[in-house]
Every structure is written in C-alpha cells, then in structure tokens.
Motif scaffolding. Structure first.
Motif, PDB file in Angstrom:
ATOM      1  N   ARG A  87      18.530  14.665  -2.282  1.00 11.13           N
ATOM      2  CA  ARG A  87      17.709  14.659  -1.059  1.00 11.13           C
ATOM      3  C   ARG A  87      16.244  14.557  -1.626  1.00 11.13           C
ATOM      4  NH1 ARG A  87      20.593  17.228   4.238  1.00 11.13           N
ATOM      5  NH2 ARG A  87      22.410  15.613   4.198  1.00 11.13           N
ATOM      6  N   LYS A  88      16.050  15.505  -2.441  1.00 12.10           N
ATOM      7  CA  LYS A  88      14.667  15.708  -2.784  1.00 12.10           C
ATOM      8  C   LYS A  88      14.259  14.602  -3.664  1.00 12.10           C
ATOM      9  CE  LYS A  88      10.985  18.738  -3.903  1.00 12.10           C
ATOM     10  NZ  LYS A  88       9.955  18.035  -3.485  1.00 12.10           N
ATOM     11  N   VAL A  89      15.172  14.177  -4.517  1.00  8.09           N
ATOM     12  CA  VAL A  89      14.928  13.125  -5.599  1.00  8.09           C
ATOM     13  C   VAL A  89      14.544  11.690  -4.880  1.00  8.09           C
ATOM     14  CG1 VAL A  89      15.835  11.596  -7.273  1.00  8.09           C
ATOM     15  CG2 VAL A  89      15.809  13.969  -7.503  1.00  8.09           C
ATOM     16  N   ALA A  90      15.262  11.412  -3.806  1.00  2.76           N
ATOM     17  CA  ALA A  90      15.347  10.143  -2.932  1.00  2.76           C
ATOM     18  C   ALA A  90      13.914  10.356  -2.204  1.00  2.76           C
ATOM     19  CB  ALA A  90      16.307  10.003  -2.151  1.00  2.76           C
ATOM     20  N   GLU A  91      13.489  11.387  -1.582  1.00  6.91           N
ATOM     21  CA  GLU A  91      12.330  11.564  -0.698  1.00  6.91           C
ATOM     22  C   GLU A  91      11.315  11.321  -1.787  1.00  6.91           C
ATOM     23  OE1 GLU A  91       9.780  11.932   2.318  1.00  6.91           O
ATOM     24  OE2 GLU A  91      11.888  11.989   2.171  1.00  6.91           O
ATOM     25  N   ASP A  92      11.091  11.800  -3.286  1.00  6.47           N
ATOM     26  CA  ASP A  92      10.020  11.536  -4.051  1.00  6.47           C
ATOM     27  C   ASP A  92      10.024  10.114  -4.371  1.00  6.47           C
ATOM     28  OD1 ASP A  92       9.597  14.267  -4.172  1.00  6.47           O
ATOM     29  OD2 ASP A  92      10.778  14.806  -6.011  1.00  6.47           O
ATOM     30  N   LYS A  93      11.028   9.368  -4.484  1.00  7.27           N
ATOM     31  CA  LYS A  93      11.099   7.974  -4.633  1.00  7.27           C
ATOM     32  C   LYS A  93      10.340   7.300  -3.917  1.00  7.27           C
ATOM     33  CE  LYS A  93      14.936   7.779  -7.739  1.00  7.27           C
ATOM     34  NZ  LYS A  93      16.230   7.125  -8.178  1.00  7.27           N
ATOM     35  N   LYS A  94      10.795   7.583  -2.418  1.00  3.59           N
ATOM     36  CA  LYS A  94      10.114   7.099  -1.144  1.00  3.59           C
ATOM     37  C   LYS A  94       8.700   7.095  -1.195  1.00  3.59           C
ATOM     38  CE  LYS A  94      10.666   7.055   3.738  1.00  3.59           C
ATOM     39  NZ  LYS A  94      11.273   7.715   4.907  1.00  3.59           N
ATOM     40  N   GLN A  95       8.303   8.373  -1.351  1.00  2.00           N
ATOM     41  CA  GLN A  95       6.942   8.733  -1.460  1.00  2.00           C
ATOM     42  C   GLN A  95       6.054   7.678  -2.521  1.00  2.00           C
ATOM     43  OE1 GLN A  95       4.979  10.382   0.917  1.00  2.00           O
ATOM     44  NE2 GLN A  95       7.032  10.621   1.924  1.00  2.00           N
ATOM     45  N   GLU A  96       6.658   7.811  -3.677  1.00  2.00           N
ATOM     46  CA  GLU A  96       6.039   6.936  -4.562  1.00  2.00           C
ATOM     47  C   GLU A  96       5.836   5.372  -4.289  1.00  2.00           C
ATOM     48  OE1 GLU A  96       4.151   6.414  -8.271  1.00  2.00           O
ATOM     49  OE2 GLU A  96       4.620   7.881  -7.106  1.00  2.00           O
ATOM     50  N   LEU A  97       7.135   4.972  -3.789  1.00  2.00           N
ATOM     51  CA  LEU A  97       7.001   3.568  -3.327  1.00  2.00           C
ATOM     52  C   LEU A  97       5.964   3.330  -2.160  1.00  2.00           C
ATOM     53  CD1 LEU A  97       8.443   0.518  -3.167  1.00  2.00           C
ATOM     54  CD2 LEU A  97       9.918   1.388  -1.548  1.00  2.00           C
ATOM     55  N   VAL A  98       5.902   3.952  -1.172  1.00  2.00           N
ATOM     56  CA  VAL A  98       4.963   4.014  -0.176  1.00  2.00           C
ATOM     57  C   VAL A  98       3.431   4.185  -0.916  1.00  2.00           C
ATOM     58  CG1 VAL A  98       4.097   5.264   1.807  1.00  2.00           C
ATOM     59  CG2 VAL A  98       6.441   5.103   1.613  1.00  2.00           C
ATOM     60  N   ARG A  99       3.238   4.972  -1.746  1.00  2.00           N
ATOM     61  CA  ARG A  99       1.805   4.977  -2.501  1.00  2.00           C
ATOM     62  C   ARG A  99       1.673   3.567  -3.042  1.00  2.00           C
ATOM     63  NH1 ARG A  99      -0.039   5.626  -7.160  1.00  2.00           N
ATOM     64  NH2 ARG A  99       1.897   5.806  -8.145  1.00  2.00           N
ATOM     65  N   LYS A 100       2.679   3.064  -3.869  1.00  2.00           N
ATOM     66  CA  LYS A 100       2.570   1.858  -4.482  1.00  2.00           C
ATOM     67  C   LYS A 100       2.127   0.720  -3.429  1.00  2.00           C
ATOM     68  CE  LYS A 100       5.028   2.928  -8.667  1.00  2.00           C
ATOM     69  NZ  LYS A 100       6.275   2.458  -9.406  1.00  2.00           N
ATOM     70  N   MET A 101       2.982   0.788  -2.477  1.00  2.00           N
ATOM     71  CA  MET A 101       2.602  -0.485  -1.317  1.00  2.00           C
ATOM     72  C   MET A 101       1.348  -0.274  -0.673  1.00  2.00           C
ATOM     73  SD  MET A 101       6.265  -0.386   0.397  1.00  2.00           S
ATOM     74  CE  MET A 101       6.065  -1.646   1.588  1.00  2.00           C
ATOM     75  N   ARG A 102       0.802   1.162  -0.579  1.00  2.00           N
ATOM     76  CA  ARG A 102      -0.395   1.097   0.104  1.00  2.00           C
ATOM     77  C   ARG A 102      -1.446   0.762  -0.789  1.00  2.00           C
ATOM     78  NH1 ARG A 102       0.652   6.975   2.780  1.00  2.00           N
ATOM     79  NH2 ARG A 102       1.306   6.142   4.905  1.00  2.00           N
ATOM     80  N   GLU A 103      -1.543   1.061  -2.107  1.00  2.00           N
ATOM     81  CA  GLU A 103      -2.534   0.615  -3.106  1.00  2.00           C
ATOM     82  C   GLU A 103      -2.376  -0.987  -3.366  1.00  2.00           C
ATOM     83  OE1 GLU A 103      -1.307   2.301  -6.642  1.00  2.00           O
ATOM     84  OE2 GLU A 103      -2.236   4.480  -6.269  1.00  2.00           O
ATOM     85  N   ARG A 104      -1.431  -1.558  -3.133  1.00  2.00           N
ATOM     86  CA  ARG A 104      -1.407  -3.067  -3.312  1.00  2.00           C
ATOM     87  C   ARG A 104      -1.993  -3.540  -2.023  1.00  2.00           C
ATOM     88  NH1 ARG A 104       4.630  -3.340  -5.272  1.00  2.00           N
ATOM     89  NH2 ARG A 104       4.556  -2.773  -7.472  1.00  2.00           N
ATOM     90  N   ALA A 105      -1.819  -3.054  -0.839  1.00  2.00           N
ATOM     91  CA  ALA A 105      -2.484  -3.672   0.337  1.00  2.00           C
ATOM     92  C   ALA A 105      -3.722  -3.388   0.352  1.00  2.00           C
ATOM     93  CB  ALA A 105      -1.630  -2.799   1.580  1.00  2.00           C
ATOM     94  N   GLU A 106      -4.202  -2.165  -0.082  1.00  2.00           N
ATOM     95  CA  GLU A 106      -5.871  -1.897  -0.135  1.00  2.00           C
ATOM     96  C   GLU A 106      -6.438  -2.820  -1.348  1.00  2.00           C
ATOM     97  OE1 GLU A 106      -6.113   2.311  -1.206  1.00  2.00           O
ATOM     98  OE2 GLU A 106      -5.390   2.908   0.790  1.00  2.00           O
ATOM     99  N   ALA A 107      -5.797  -3.148  -2.190  1.00  2.34           N
ATOM    100  CA  ALA A 107      -6.228  -4.073  -3.157  1.00  2.34           C
ATOM    101  C   ALA A 107      -6.433  -5.525  -2.502  1.00  2.34           C
ATOM    102  CB  ALA A 107      -5.452  -3.882  -4.536  1.00  2.34           C
ATOM    103  N   GLN A 108      -5.427  -6.021  -2.157  1.00  5.29           N
ATOM    104  CA  GLN A 108      -5.294  -7.166  -1.517  1.00  5.29           C
ATOM    105  C   GLN A 108      -6.477  -7.326  -0.302  1.00  5.29           C
ATOM    106  OE1 GLN A 108      -1.436  -8.312   0.348  1.00  5.29           O
ATOM    107  NE2 GLN A 108      -1.923 -10.535   0.058  1.00  5.29           N
ATOM    108  N   ALA A 109      -6.515  -6.300   0.378  1.00  4.93           N
ATOM    109  CA  ALA A 109      -7.664  -6.304   1.423  1.00  4.93           C
ATOM    110  C   ALA A 109      -8.932  -6.325   0.711  1.00  4.93           C
ATOM    111  CB  ALA A 109      -7.358  -5.059   2.442  1.00  4.93           C
ATOM    112  N   ALA A 110      -9.179  -5.563  -0.081  1.00  4.05           N
ATOM    113  CA  ALA A 110     -10.357  -5.668  -0.961  1.00  4.05           C
ATOM    114  C   ALA A 110     -10.796  -6.923  -1.518  1.00  4.05           C
ATOM    115  CB  ALA A 110     -10.395  -4.581  -2.002  1.00  4.05           C
TER     116      ALA A 110
END
Length: 68
Positions: free
Chosen positions: A34-57
C-alpha cells in the motif's frame, strides 16, 4: 421456550478474514504494498500537475515566433 431478545451474537460487524500468511505474522507485506502504491500515486499526481502548469504557462505567454 421464549424468543431470545438478548442474543447479541454478530452485533458489531464481521471480522476480517485473515489469510494464512496474515495469521502467521507476515501481514506487513500488505502494508508495504500500500505504501508503494501510495508513493506511485503521489508521483503521478506531481507529474500531472507539472504538465498542467507548463501547459497553462505556455498558453498564457503570447507567441512571438510569427513569420513576417
């Protein structure tokens, strides 16, 4: 025989059925998974936010690469 109104057997929910490994104390692997799955999810969310911010910029900046 009168009806039993004080029979509270089963009140409070059911117990979780433990696997043989969990009964023997090897249940910590599930927690680690569960810890590994949560870490993967957090990493995916971080990458998605970075892409969204880059696209918005990119859409917020006017394009100056026009051929005249």
């Amino acid at each position: 025989m009168a009806k039993s109104r004080n029979n509270l057997l089963g009140v409070g929910g059911q117990r979780k059925k433990l696997s043989r490994a969990d009964q023997q104390g090897a249940g910590s692997a599930r927690v680690a998974d569960r810890k590994v799955a949560e870490d993967k999810k957090q990493e995916l969310v971080r990458k998605m936010r970075e892409r969204a911010e880059a696209q918005a910029a990119a859409t917020a900046e006017p394009s100056t690469d026009q051929d005249a």
